[in-house]
Design a protein around this motif. Structure first.
Motif, short mmCIF file in Angstrom:
data_model
loop_
_atom_site.label_atom_id
_atom_site.label_comp_id
_atom_site.label_asym_id
_atom_site.label_seq_id
_atom_site.Cartn_x
_atom_site.Cartn_y
_atom_site.Cartn_z
N GLN A 225 5.80 -3.81 2.92
CA GLN A 225 4.62 -4.08 3.36
C GLN A 225 4.21 -2.62 4.16
O GLN A 225 3.02 -2.17 4.21
CB GLN A 225 4.55 -4.96 4.10
N LEU A 226 5.30 -1.93 5.01
CA LEU A 226 5.18 -0.57 5.58
C LEU A 226 4.61 0.47 4.58
O LEU A 226 3.81 1.13 5.05
CB LEU A 226 6.23 -0.30 6.46
N SER A 227 5.38 0.42 3.65
CA SER A 227 5.04 1.59 2.58
C SER A 227 3.74 1.09 1.79
O SER A 227 3.17 2.23 1.28
CB SER A 227 6.27 1.44 1.36
N GLN A 228 3.24 0.07 1.94
CA GLN A 228 1.73 -0.18 1.39
C GLN A 228 0.79 -0.10 2.41
O GLN A 228 -0.45 -0.13 2.01
CB GLN A 228 1.90 -1.52 1.04
N GLY A 229 0.93 0.37 3.58
CA GLY A 229 0.22 0.58 4.65
C GLY A 229 -0.30 -0.55 5.48
O GLY A 229 -1.37 -0.64 6.17
N LYS A 230 0.56 -1.78 5.32
CA LYS A 230 0.37 -2.94 6.08
C LYS A 230 1.22 -3.01 6.86
O LYS A 230 2.03 -3.89 7.13
CB LYS A 230 0.38 -4.24 4.93
N ALA A 231 0.93 -2.20 8.13
CA ALA A 231 1.72 -2.07 9.21
C ALA A 231 1.91 -3.39 10.11
O ALA A 231 2.96 -3.83 10.53
CB ALA A 231 1.58 -0.91 10.11
N GLN A 232 0.88 -4.02 10.31
CA GLN A 232 0.77 -5.23 11.20
C GLN A 232 1.47 -6.46 10.33
O GLN A 232 2.30 -6.98 11.19
CB GLN A 232 -0.92 -5.59 11.16
N GLN A 233 1.35 -6.36 9.22
CA GLN A 233 2.34 -7.48 8.10
C GLN A 233 3.87 -7.23 8.39
O GLN A 233 4.62 -8.07 8.68
CB GLN A 233 1.77 -7.55 7.02
N ALA A 234 3.89 -5.73 8.36
CA ALA A 234 5.52 -5.50 8.55
C ALA A 234 5.88 -5.67 9.75
O ALA A 234 7.12 -6.19 9.84
CB ALA A 234 5.44 -4.02 8.04
N PHE A 235 5.28 -5.50 10.82
CA PHE A 235 5.61 -5.59 12.14
C PHE A 235 5.94 -7.30 12.00
O PHE A 235 6.88 -7.77 12.87
CB PHE A 235 4.59 -5.40 13.16
#
Length: 385
Positions: A225-235
Motif C-alpha cells: 500500500q505504501l509503495s502504491q502511494g496509499k500512505a493512510q491505508q498503510a498506516f
C-alpha cells in the motif's frame, strides 16, 4: 488276457512304499529349506543390530533367494538399501513387490509408500510426487500429503502447497492457517516481481481477512500500500500490530514511520510507537521513533537521551553506538576510526538468527533458507535475544 492277482498284490505295497519314500524326501527338503531361510534371516538381524549393514544386506538377499515370496524380507531389504543411499536398488525391490499379483492390499500400499520414499530420498521429486499421489484414499494418505507439501515448498509451487495444506487441515491433521498465509504471501511477492501489484493487493487483503492473527500478510500489505502511494491505508494496516502489541511489530516499525511521514501522521505514530516501546523495549521501534522525531519541523529534534534511557532497560551496543554518534558534534566529532570499529562490532549483533538451525542473516526470513523451517526467526536482533 487274464490278470495275475499275484502282481497286483505285490504292486500295491510297492507303490505305497515308493509314495511314502517320496513324501519323506519332500518333507526333508522342506525342513532343510525352512532351516536355511530362518538362519539367513536371523543372521541378517544379528548383523543389523551390530550395525554391519553390508553383511546384513547379503544375509537378507540369501533369505529372499531361498524364499522369494516372503514380502517382509523384501521390505527389510528395501529399507536397508534406502538407508545406505542405494536408492536404485531400493526402487527395484519395491517395484518388484508392486508387480506381484498375490500381494495383499495392505502390503501393496506399504510398497507404494516405500517406493515414494525412495524417490524422495533420491531427490527425484517429480517421480516422488507421482508415487505419493497414488496413496490418496489409503492409510498412508496423511503421510503422503505431508511429503507432497514438503515437495511443493522446495519447488516453490505455492498454489499447490496451499491446496494440499487446506486438505490436511480439513482432514484434521493439524492447523495450517498460518502456513497457508505464508503461501499467499509468497504468491503476492511473485506477483509484485511480475509488476502485478493489483493482484498482490487482492491476495494479501484476503490473507489478512482469513488469518488476522498472522503478522506477515499485514506487514507485506502495508508495504505494498505504501509503495502504491496509499500512505493512510498503510498506516492503518500496520497500526494494528502495535495496538495489539504483536511480537512481530518491530518488523513493521520502519514501514510505519515512512507511512506516517507520507500521511502527515507523525505525532500519532510517535505516540503509538512509544506506547508499544514501553511494553516491549526494542531497538527497531526506538530507531523508528527517532526517525519520526528528526522529520518533525525545526525545533523538534530527536533526543540522544532516548538511547541512554534504552541502556537502562537493555544492555545494547547498538544503542550505545547510536548515542555516541548523536552526542558527537562538529566541535567534538567522533573519530572515524572509532566509528568504524563500532559499526563493525555491532554488525554481527544486528543480525537475525533461526531458532531451529542457528542460520544467521542480515534480514529477517519467514522461511529459513537453511533448514526450511517456518517462523523460526525471532523478530528481534541477536543482541536482544
Amino acid at each position: 488276457m487274464e490278470l495275475d492277482l499275484t502282481w497286483i498284490l505285490l504292486g500295491l505295497p510297492a507303490a505305497f512304499a515308493l509314495g511314502w519314500i517320496a513324501s519323506r524326501l519332500d518333507l526333508r527338503q522342506m525342513r532343510i529349506a525352512n532351516r536355511q531361510a530362518p538362519r539367513a534371516y536371523f543372521k541378517g538381524l544379528n548383523y543389523l543390530l551390530n550395525e554391519q549393514q553390508d553383511k546384513a544386506i547379503d544375509a537378507f538377499i540369501e533369505a529372499v533367494q531361498n524364499d522369494p515370496d516372503t514380502s517382509e524380507l523384501h521390505f527389510a531389504l528395501g529399507n536397508l538399501f534406502r538407508r545406505r543411499g542405494e536408492y536404485d536398488r531400493a526402487v527395484r525391490v519395491h517395484e518388484h513387490l508392486l508387480s506381484r499379483a498375490d500381494l495383499s492390499s495392505a502390503d501393496r500400499q506399504r510398497a507404494q509408500h516405500g517406493l515414494a520414499l525412495d524417490f524422495l530420498k533420491a531427490g527425484l521429486l517429480d517421480r516422488a510426487e507421482e508415487a505419493l499421489r497414488k496413496l490418496e484414499g489409503t492409510s498412508y494418505e496423511g503421510q503422503s500429503r505431508l511429503a507432497r507439501l514438503a515437495i511443493y515448498e522446495r519447488s516453490r509451487e505455492w498454489p499447490e502447497a496451499e491446496r494440499v495444506a487446506r486438505l490436511l487441515e480439513n482432514s484434521g491433521e493439524a492447523k495450517f492457517d498460518v502456513r497457508m498465509a505464508h503461501y499467499q504471501c509468497e504468491q503476492a511477492r511473485e506477483a509484485i516481481q511480475q509488476g502485478d501489484a493489483a493482484k498482490a493487493l487482492l491476495i494479501l487483503t484476503a490473507a489478512v481477512k482469513a488469518t488476522p492473527e498472522a503478522a506477515r500478510p499485514r506487514i507485506l500489505l502495508g508495504q505494498v500500500q505504501l509503495s502504491q502511494g496509499k500512505a493512510q491505508q498503510a498506516f492503518e494496516t500496520l497500526s494494528v500490530l502495535f495496538e495489539q502489541a504483536h511480537v512481530a511489530a518491530p518488523l513493521a516499525a520502519a514501514s510505519l514511520a515512512k507511512a506516517a511521514q507520507s500521511a502527515s501522521l507523525v505525532k500519532p505514530a510517535i505516540q503509538l510507537l512509544e506506547s508499544h516501546y514501553e511494553k516491549q523495549p526494542c531497538i527497531d521501534v526506538l530507531e523508528a521513533i527517532t526517525a519520526l522525531e528528526e522529520s518533525m519541523p525545526e525545533g523538534a529534534t530527536a533526543s540522544p537521551q532516548r538511547y541512554l534511557r534504552h541502556l537502562d532497560k537493555q544492555s545494547s551496543l547498538m544503542a550505545a553506538t547510536r548515542w555516541l554518534t548523536q552526542e558527537s558534534s562538529d566541535a567534538h566529532p567522533l573519530p572515524a576510526t572509532v566509528q568504524k570499529a563500532l559499526e563493525q562490532a555491532i554488525r554481527p549483533l544486528a543480525r537475525y538468527r533461526c531458532a531451529a538451525c542457528g542460520f544467521e542473516a542480515k534480514e529477517h526470513f519467514w522461511h529459513c533458507p537453511g533448514c526450511q523451517a517456518w517462523d523460526s526467526y525471532s523478530p528481534r536482533r541477536i543482541e536482544e535475544l
